[in-house]
Design a protein around this motif. Structure first.
Motif, mmCIF file in Angstrom:
data_model
loop_
_atom_site.group_PDB
_atom_site.id
_atom_site.type_symbol
_atom_site.label_atom_id
_atom_site.label_comp_id
_atom_site.label_asym_id
_atom_site.label_seq_id
_atom_site.Cartn_x
_atom_site.Cartn_y
_atom_site.Cartn_z
ATOM 1 N N LEU A 5 14.639 -6.390 -46.193
ATOM 2 C CA LEU A 5 13.650 -7.465 -46.266
ATOM 3 C C LEU A 5 14.015 -8.664 -45.398
ATOM 4 N N LEU A 27 7.625 -4.182 -43.240
ATOM 5 C CA LEU A 27 7.248 -4.990 -44.407
ATOM 6 C C LEU A 27 6.294 -4.223 -45.318
ATOM 7 N N ALA A 35 7.207 -9.689 -48.756
ATOM 8 C CA ALA A 35 6.653 -8.848 -47.689
ATOM 9 C C ALA A 35 5.148 -9.053 -47.582
#
Length: 130
Positions: A5, A27, A35
């Motif tokens: 992430l 994402l 995300a």
């Protein structure tokens, strides 16, 4: 994997649009609130390929709170972005279909036509009116 992430969020701000496209794809696979917010931001990117990837990514999340952002993208200057936004709205479910039906009355003819096409695809796929 959520371990990616931080890197994906950083890459979403990279000056290279190809990196931002890859970030949007990553994402979408990572998912989660951070995300999702980054993808929403990328739908407003200055590169149409990035906007298209971000809209596709939001569709894969199937998150109804993203529907207003995707509905706004129906009026994008790029046909690819409009198509991905419409397909994403159709994947979201009833909330997305509601935004597509609202877009039928949009002042922007490109937006209303793309909504009409997406709803037509949904009807053909389900065998009923969306």
């Amino acid at each position: 994997d959520s371990r990616f992430l931080d890197g994906a969020l950083k890459s979403a701000r990279d000056p290279d649009p190809n990196i931002r496209i890859s970030a949007a794809d990553l994402l979408a696979r990572i998912a989660g609130p951070a995300a999702q917010e980054a993808l929403i931001s990328l739908v407003g990117d200055n590169d149409e390929r990035v906007r298209s990837s971000a809209a596709r990514g939001l569709g894969s999340l199937r998150s109804w709170p993203t529907a207003p952002h995707l509905a706004a993208a129906l009026a994008d200057s790029s046909w690819d972005v409009r198509r991905e936004a419409a397909l994403a709205l159709s994947r979201i479910g009833p909330g997305g279909r509601l935004y597509l039906r609202r877009a039928l009355r949009h002042d922007d003819l490109f937006a209303s036509e793309m909504a009409k096409q997406a709803l037509g695809l949904l009807s053909a796929r389900t065998g009923r009116n969306s």
